[in-house]
Enzyme design. Structure first.
Site, PDB file in Angstrom:
ATOM      1  N   ASN A 210       0.844  -1.200   0.000  1.00 51.70           N
ATOM      2  CA  ASN A 210       0.000   0.000   0.000  1.00 51.70           C
ATOM      3  C   ASN A 210       0.881   1.253   0.000  1.00 51.70           C
ATOM      4  OD1 ASN A 210      -2.320   1.487  -0.076  1.00 51.70           O
ATOM      5  ND2 ASN A 210      -3.149   0.744   1.869  1.00 51.70           N
ATOM      6  N   HIS A 241      -8.488   3.683   8.759  1.00 51.36           N
ATOM      7  CA  HIS A 241      -9.081   2.445   8.262  1.00 51.36           C
ATOM      8  C   HIS A 241     -10.516   2.254   8.744  1.00 51.36           C
ATOM      9  CE1 HIS A 241      -5.051   1.142   6.914  1.00 51.36           C
ATOM     10  NE2 HIS A 241      -5.719   0.309   6.145  1.00 51.36           N
TER      11      HIS A 241
END
Length: 355
Positions: A210, A241
């Site tokens: 990521n 998140h």
């Protein structure tokens, strides 16, 4: 989409602050390069946030790179940055993304096949199944943990590589020319699969997984936090998140393991660089430990809930937590010199106080 938009809004806010609200001498070289010195129009702002190429799966890009792409000077700008004449070209090249797009589409196809065949056959939930825990030795459980973690990766490989290919197909994502004179289309790449699977340190793994989110966290938090940048960056990542408890277990554990891995590397690595066999042995051991540490860390991220996470930790005796704490207690800390960071943070604090 909201997660990506959050990244873009905060990225632009920080880069606008660097360009308008801070002096050039207060900025790092990267902050100075990416600083936005004038407010975007409403159309430019909405285009940056909501463009079709990245609205669903990202990745987040820098505002200046995106505007250069919209204005048709993205490729030319990157060629100038790498000084294309020194790369063996006698006239300005016109790189095509076709090869990069086809290569990435092949990766997405393989990832999709692996997802449809492997992921469902190796569910993460099985590692906390009572029968599995009763009959399987500890080392075998660790081995299966590695297998199920590997099986969970293809969906991320698929989504991120496809998103990268979409941007490249639109002509966005050119990053320059490498040492061999090959055009690179990895400006927006979100992962490096080879470096992930061969990572010999927790840091190396994180830097190649990521990638654009890691870059965002670095630019908006790590580089700007006056104190405890590692811990604050992991906490911000957890908040970004979402609210599932598993995210917080993962990222709080990540703080411990990152600090412990850093301490081990700073204190031990130089002893293994004197000969090739020692270096190879060191790399093999650190690869195995890194992969197991990552599996241990990300299991709660997949499980999401508190109960299965605690059951998992108990089944493996909290071994990574305990080892990390022991490392931090027993090994002397050897922090690298952060004079640049201290000067930057002091300048930032002075700027805030003056306002």
């Amino acid at each position: 989409p909201l997660m990506i938009i959050t990244q873009k809004i905060t990225t632009l806010a920080c880069q606008l602050h660097d360009g308008i609200g801070r002096q050039a001498e207060e900025l790092t070289a990267e902050q100075n390069r990416l600083a936005v010195k004038s407010r975007p129009s409403l159309l430019e702002y909405l285009s940056y946030l909501l463009n079709f190429m990245s609205i669903i799966a990202g990745p987040c890009s820098n505002y200046k790179d995106y505007i250069a792409f919209i204005e048709g000077r993205h490729v030319h700008m990157k060629l100038l940055e790498v000084n294309w004449k020194q790369k063996g070209y006698d006239r300005l090249p016109d790189p095509s993304p076709t090869g990069a797009v086809m290569y990435k589409l092949c990766i997405t196809l393989v990832s999709l096949i692996l997802f449809l065949t492997l992921t469902k056959n190796f569910p993460m939930a099985y590692i906390i199944d009572n029968e599995f825990l009763d009959k399987t030795p500890f080392l075998s459980r660790l081995g299966y943990l590695y297998v199920v973690t590997q099986a969970a990766k293809p969906k991320y490989y698929f989504a991120w590589t496809l998103a990268d290919a979409v941007n490249n197909a639109a002509g966005y994502g050119f990053s320059g020319v490498d040492e061999r004179g090959t055009f690179r289309w990895d400006l927006l790449s979100n992962l490096n699969i080879w470096n992930i699977e061969t990572a010999t340190s927790f840091k190396m793994y994180i830097e190649n997984w990521n990638i654009q989110t890691a870059a965002w966290l670095k630019r908006v938090c790590y580089d700007r936090a006056p104190w405890y940048p590692t811990a604050l960056t992991f906490i911000l990542s957890a908040l970004w998140h979402g609210i599932y408890p598993g995210y917080y277990f993962t990222f709080l554990t990540g703080i411990l393991i990152t600090l412990a891995a850093r301490a081990i590397r700073n204190n031990c690595r130089h002893y293994f660089l004197s000969s090739v066999p020692l270096k190879i042995a060191y790399d093999i051991v650190t690869w195995a430990v890194t992969q197991l540490a990552v599996c241990y860390t990300v299991a709660p991220f997949v499980m999401l809930a508190v109960e299965p996470t605690i059951k998992f930790y108990k089944s493996v005796y909290f071994h990574m937590h305990i080892l990390s704490i022991l490392v931090l207690l027993l090994l002397p800390s050897r922090p690298q010199t952060h004079s640049v960071r201290r000067a930057q943070n002091q300048a930032m604090l002075n700027s805030i106080k003056s306002k």
